[in-house]
Scaffold this motif. Structure first.
Motif: not given
Length: 336
Positions: A71, A73, A78-79
C-alpha cells in the motif's frame, strides 16, 4: 513508531518527492540506513546534510515476489496498491493510478495537441530501436509536463511512485501519448539502448545532447518506464513481456512477433483505464549505483488491438551514466 523514525521517514518523503525542500543546487537530504529497505553502502550513512548534487545512488524498489502487494500513498486521502507482476525485470502494476476524469482529460489533451503516425525513428532523427525489422502501427504525440498543470501533477505522482528524485523526471523526455487503432501494435523492443557496456559508456545519453539522436551519437538511458492506460480496450492491446522471469531464456523469433505470439509471453498485462505499470529497463550498476546495461528481461511490446482503440501515455525516466551524472539535460528548462 518512535519520533526519530517519524522524523527520518519525513526526511525520506521530502527528499525523494519534493523538489523545493531538498533538491536545490547545493543541498540533498538523504535518509540514513535505518529505515530505508534498499540500503546500499553509498547511501547508508547520509543524513540531511550539505552534499554535492547527486551524491546518491539511483533508487530501486525491491520487487519481492510475484503477487506481493504494497500500500502506498500517492495522493491525499487515497491509498494505492503497488502489485509485483515480475521480478526479472522488477515489474509492478498500480490499479487506478489515474482517475477516470484524468484519463478523459489526457485523451482530449492529446487529441487537441494532435497525434501523428508513429515511426520507428521518431521525428528529427530520434534513435532507432531494435524490433527485429518488424513494424509499429499507431499514432503518437509528445507534450511537456510543465506545459499543463494536470501533467505536472501526474509527473509529481510518478516521482512518488518510483521514488525517483524529481529533478531526474524534469530532465527526462516529454510525456508520450499513443493511440493504437484496431490492428495497432508495437512488436517487442527495449526502451533503452542495448549493447556491450564498454561500447555504451563511450557515448553520452540521448537526453544530454541535442537532436538528432542517432545510434552513432548517443544511447537511450531510460532507466524506468511508467506506462499508463487511458481507456479500456474492447479486446486485445495487452502489454507483453516475453522474457520476464524466464531466467536463461535465449531470444527467439516468437518473442519479437507479438501479433502471432502475444499470449505465449511469460507476462501479459491487460489494459485497464487508469492503471499504470512500471518497470526497470536497465540494471543498476553495482559499483557506481547509477545506470548500467539494459536488462535483457525488459523486452516488451504492445499486442494487437483486436477491437476498439487503445490510448496510453508513456513516461521514460532517464538517468545518466555515473561519469556524466552532472551533465546538463536538453529537456530541463533550467538548461535551455
Amino acid at each position: 513508531m518512535s519520533s526519530v523514525a517519524v522524523t527520518t521517514l519525513s526526511l525520506l518523503v521530502a527528499c525523494v518527492l519534493t523538489k523545493t525542500s531538498c533538491q536545490v543546487p547545493t543541498r540533498y537530504c538523504l535518509p540514513n540506513g535505518d529505515v530505508v529497505p534498499d540500503v546500499d553502502a553509498l547511501n547508508a550513512s547520509y543524513k540531511c546534510a550539505e552534499l554535492n548534487p547527486r551524491d546518491y545512488i539511483l533508487p530501486r524498489i525491491d520487487p519481492g515476489q510475484v503477487g506481493d502487494t504494497t500500500e502506498i500513498r500517492l495522493v491525499p486521502g487515497r491509498t494505492h496498491r503497488r502489485i509485483t507482476t515480475g521480478v526479472l525485470p522488477p515489474l509492478f502494476q498500480v490499479p487506478e493510478f489515474l482517475t477516470p476524469e484524468e484519463c478523459a482529460y489526457l485523451i482530449d489533451l492529446a487529441k487537441r495537441h494532435g497525434v501523428a503516425p508513429a515511426t520507428m525513428t521518431g521525428k528529427n532523427g530520434t534513435i532507432i530501436k531494435k524490433t527485429g525489422g518488424r513494424t509499429r502501427t499507431g499514432y503518437t504525440s509528445f507534450i511537456r509536463a510543465d506545459s499543463d498543470p494536470v501533467l505536472y501533477n501526474i509527473q509529481q505522482r510518478i516521482s512518488m511512485l518510483t521514488e525517483m528524485p524529481f529533478d531526474l523526471l524534469e530532465e527526462s523526455e516529454s510525456f508520450q501519448f499513443g493511440m493504437y487503432p484496431t490492428g495497432g501494435h508495437y512488436h517487442s523492443h527495449y526502451d533503452s539502448s542495448d549493447g556491450q557496456p564498454e561500447d555504451l559508456e563511450k557515448k553520452p545519453c540521448c537526453h544530454q545532447i541535442h537532436l538528432p539522436h542517432t545510434p552513432n551519437r548517443c544511447v537511450l538511458c531510460r532507466y524506468i518506464t511508467v506506462l499508463m492506460y487511458l481507456n479500456d480496450v474492447v479486446k486485445g492491446g495487452e502489454t507483453a513481456f516475453p522474457l520476464a522471469d524466464q531466467l536463461g531464456q535465449s531470444l527467439l523469433e516468437e518473442h519479437i512477433d507479438l501479433s502471432a505470439y502475444c499470449q505465449q509471453s511469460s507476462v501479459v498485462v491487460r489494459p485497464e483505464k487508469g492503471k499504470a505499470i512500471m518497470w526497470y529497463n536497465n540494471i543498476r550498476d553495482p559499483e557506481t549505483g547509477w545506470i548500467g546495461p539494459v536488462d535483457r528481461y525488459a523486452l516488451h511490446g504492445g499486442c494487437d488491438v483486436i477491437e476498439g482503440q487503445k490510448w496510453i501515455s508513456n513516461v521514460w525516466i532517464s538517468a545518466p551514466q555515473h561519469n556524466r551524472k552532472y551533465d546538463n539535460s536538453v529537456y530541463a528548462v533550467r538548461w535551455t
